[in-house]
Design an enzyme around this catalytic site. Structure first.
Site, mmCIF file in Angstrom:
data_model
loop_
_atom_site.group_PDB
_atom_site.id
_atom_site.type_symbol
_atom_site.label_atom_id
_atom_site.label_comp_id
_atom_site.label_asym_id
_atom_site.label_seq_id
_atom_site.Cartn_x
_atom_site.Cartn_y
_atom_site.Cartn_z
ATOM 1 N N SER A 242 0.693 -5.968 -2.895
ATOM 2 C CA SER A 242 -0.611 -6.510 -2.547
ATOM 3 C C SER A 242 -0.858 -6.309 -1.061
ATOM 4 C CB SER A 242 -0.642 -8.019 -2.835
ATOM 5 O OG SER A 242 -0.475 -8.286 -4.196
ATOM 6 N N SER B 70 -1.829 -5.600 -8.056
ATOM 7 C CA SER B 70 -1.996 -5.893 -6.636
ATOM 8 C C SER B 70 -3.053 -6.962 -6.428
ATOM 9 C CB SER B 70 -2.381 -4.625 -5.872
ATOM 10 O OG SER B 70 -3.585 -4.098 -6.360
ATOM 11 N N ASP C 23 -5.359 -7.363 -3.805
ATOM 12 C CA ASP C 23 -5.962 -6.718 -2.637
ATOM 13 C C ASP C 23 -7.205 -7.516 -2.271
ATOM 14 O OD1 ASP C 23 -3.905 -4.926 -2.883
ATOM 15 O OD2 ASP C 23 -5.113 -3.343 -3.781
#
Lengths: 320, 320, 320, 320
Positions: free
Chosen positions: D190, D228, D230
């Site tokens: 991430s 992830s 993000d």
């Protein structure tokens, strides 16, 4: 159908909607993109969100190690600062573990319980409320259940089954409190709505269902105030999504969109009712600094409802 | 304050919200990111969205060449296929230019006019409706105006001021029509809501205002059906944004968030009223293939309202 | 697998993403809530969006009457005002019907064709470009195809396979044009990206795939300018959704989220390549008012790529 | 300009964007609707989000009682389970208070510090990285600063200034670890990106700026994996928003949208650089269970960069 014992090893399709964002519901970034709810939904007060998140992580590590590497629990809150020592952040691991260990099927307690203990609606005592619908067989026979933690509303807004109760019942306001630096006029509250269904619906359909919770809220008189955290979550138990499965593909059942329509209607109705049940199941409470919030007086309510052509059939504390 | 003559050379802050997406409102990508409405808002029927967009481009090129390089007009629709030859796509440049040329200040026509000509609500004749609020001076004195093009609702849902009118008034349904291959039971409709204010609010505050239109819609009984295009747009005339300015910075006035609260309330109320005005201003109409939609019978409505403790003060065709 | 002949009677799961909103893609409210694409995707120039929408409605009514009551086509655009008489709005029913009638399987024309005819990228001639990937069998063997209508980018941004080509190739700018009142420095452009896959993915997974188109765009040097309409649509042919079916439930196949990962990667790569193909397949064109846009000189490109350790293997006009 | 001492009594305009949602950033519902960031931004590991939220509430109550009734702090995370005893949840009040008490102006530590201590990028040691840009005077002279907590990427993706470094530098992978039940191949990571600017921009403009962080991420080779988180947040210090003010209106300065363009470009560039700085400032670390992650070998990097026509000017550990 989703086996209750499996909530730590399976997920269900879910979605959230924020009608107004002055509040917290954690875990929503995951739900938006990964489409599933993988945790129990925790409801608490505003000051304890961090403590409850931490306790869920501790609980998961201790009791469900297969799930221990996941740390994105769903914790939502409303503000009970009028009655509770919210600054004290009193909810920790023991309370969280006890809540999780004692979760059970069957009827749900309402009113001054759990996260709803110190909550007010329309400046009456409020708390947790539930309601449900089962669609007729020709609409699929699905069940839609709603649970709310309700803590919102000015008195004048209060509307029950279309009757402007709040304009008739203007007394029994909570006792004056000078301890809160913020406005205490009922505009500042929030509501968390949880919608559960066994209908086979997609996460997008669940987002649309979550949006309808706001329409049920509107029927009680709310205009979703600036300082409210009106945050909704919906999930379906029809499809089971393994958390650590080896499957490459899932076989999923979805309703065609036309058949989602009755679930929208049921969600609106059950949300309205769950709020009214949270309200009518609340019991007069004295909280911090001697602050008192009063329960809705049922006999006076009955009189008002009759005046507007809506006689109450009996004298339940629970309206629906 | 926004000078009306400048709508082709200036923009205003705006935002949109989609409560349900089975409909079209063009130009929303721009509004979301650029934050402004730079065009008149055009309301038409579903089949004419393309034709109206095209006509707006033609009109702009011909009459406002300084604006001619912009081509992202806002055109929204509801479906009038029950009464209109919607497949004929009859709205073209002459009608669009006439509408733009004749736009004026002052009272707005309601009922069977413009895009609302062929619309139905709760299976009564409906169309265009408006309503407004002015906040008291201590809340800023701002004005909030709402215009709807309303075309939604099953009969049983119809709720007026909390009274379940639709459950009492079950006859005078539109005449049977076999021409539509789609359901014609009132679930399939849509509503476009336009909210205008002179309060100095940001585009995010306007998005939040647009969301509240759904709460006003809920008060009339709608649960926002699966096949509805419930699309809302809100704008504020308080700040003027030049379309082709050389300014690097703009000086903007915004309300602090606490002071947006009364605008939310006013939006909910005015949306509810605008819908009811669209309904009560509709007039019985015979449309394509002899299909007839009836207006809401005012005398019977008055009787029902009285039964529920809500006597109508007079006999206006326009409720509010 | 989706039978091509059925595009007028069936839908496919779809989703859209707006990286920047100064542009138009119609039909996106529907796609967000109903989750399906039910129409051909039409790409045109900015001035012709309305005309093309209108023509699609006419075409549907004439040729696919079973679909005629639906009017929410997907029409997207980029701005070709540098080379084209965009104010003339020259695309009408004949062009739209011809495009729809001549749609075919197999290789897609690239460069100066269709909606891409007058487009520029990085101030070279550009247009339509495509690219695709097939995942290895152990990742499912799925195909991901990308088509772009590309019209964006300042020269200095141009990056090919990581090489700063635009900083080396600073001449051959389009001839000066004083006809446009808006900036003509390459910042103002847009890109439409269409991602198609036969992988069984949900509409939310498709939204996530659509978001990845922006990452492919970034690899070519774009920073998604303020005045760009960077609008992406993704759809999957794996599940067929009947438009007028009587089914109450659909049986759907979805990838588990872990298995979507390779599709993200493929989408990024294919979007980057499709843009470069749109660029290298563009041919020098003289447009309105003698305005000229030049094609990317392949020999000079080869020299630059070699300088940065990336020799071009051959001399295709199409890079990938 | 925002006085640093006032962060507990004033807010700043802010916005967030989720490129991929498998992660947590709390407080985002508030930011979306109320438009302001009112708290320090806390970065930690995945297991400690709850503990840090709780500690911020405790700290605020103890040290900034005027702010104590607000409980919606912003806490974001990445997963350091490869090197850290993440299940131990070791970050509590002392660490949080120490971090808040020691916050200072001036250069920011990078690499293995704070929340970045146990993070990996492209399977090298990584952590915290920063970068900034100042626009030229004719573009406003504004500053844009980016800080990342980076923990993502497979080796083969690693791209530095367009050079495919990861395909050349395939060894020095982290030592094998069997302790994690989840994939440890670099796909699972991430990144949290914080963008700060002194440019006068609206919350919507900040959301658009936050979106551009993803374009900078793309330049380093990431395709934003399925697993992830993000998550990006952007804020501007140009307008100061009092938390408890009595003002009804605020006078705000905003850039016209055309002038936001250079900030987009700067955000993309600074995000790319901040990631590379997080990577090159990381130092080889042995963590839990003897697991080792290696720093990027600078000399070998220099050789690779030269091979691709991008010689490194000197030998800083910090690339930019």
């Amino acid at each position: 159908m989703f086996p209750r014992k499996d909530i730590w090893s399976n997920g269900v399709f879910a979605a959230t909607h924020a009608l107004n964002g002055d509040g917290e519901m954690t875990g929503t970034h995951w739900i938006r993109d990964l489409e599933t709810l993988n945790y129990p939904i925790m409801l608490t007060n505003t000051g304890s969100v961090g403590g409850v998140m931490d306790a869920v992580a501790q609980y998961t590590t201790a009791k469900h190690p297969e799930h221990q590497w996941d740390y994105l629990p769903v914790v939502a809150e409303t503000f009970d600062g009028a009655l509770n020592d919210i600054l004290g952040r009193h909810v920790h691991y023991p309370e969280v573990a006890a809540a999780l260990d004692s979760a059970h099927d069957g009827p749900v307690e309402e009113g001054n319980v759990g996260g709803g203990t110190g909550m007010l609606c329309f400046r009456f005592k409020c708390g947790i409320g539930t309601s449900s619908r089962q669609l007729p067989a020709n609409e699929g026979g699905y069940k839609i259940g709603v649970l709310v933690q309700a803590n919102f509303g000015s008195r004048e807004q209060l509307t029950i089954d279309g009757v402007p109760v709040g304009r008739e019942l203007t007394d029994q306001l909570p006792t004056a409190s000078n301890r809160l630096p913020i406005a205490d006029d009922g505009k500042e509250g929030s509501i968390i709505v949880v919608v559960a269904t066994d209908a086979p619906v997609s996460s997008v359909q669940l987002e649309r269902i979550a949006r309808r919770a706001g329409l049920g809220l509107a029927r009680t008189g709310s205009t979703s105030g600036n300082s409210s955290g009106d945050l909704f979550i919906a999930f379906s138990t029809a499809n089971v999504i393994p958390l650590r499965g080896s499957e490459k593909e899932l076989n999923i059942r979805f309703l065609t969109t036309d058949h989602v329509e009755p679930i929208f209607r049921a969600t609106v109705e059950a949300t309205e009712e769950a709020i009214l049940n949270a309200l009518t199941m609340g019991k007069t409470m004295e909280g911090i600094s001697g602050h008192v919030a009063y329960q809705l007086p049922y006999d006076r309510l009955a009189t008002i409802m009759a005046k507007y052509g809506r006689p109450l059939a009996s004298e339940p504390r629970r309206l629906f």
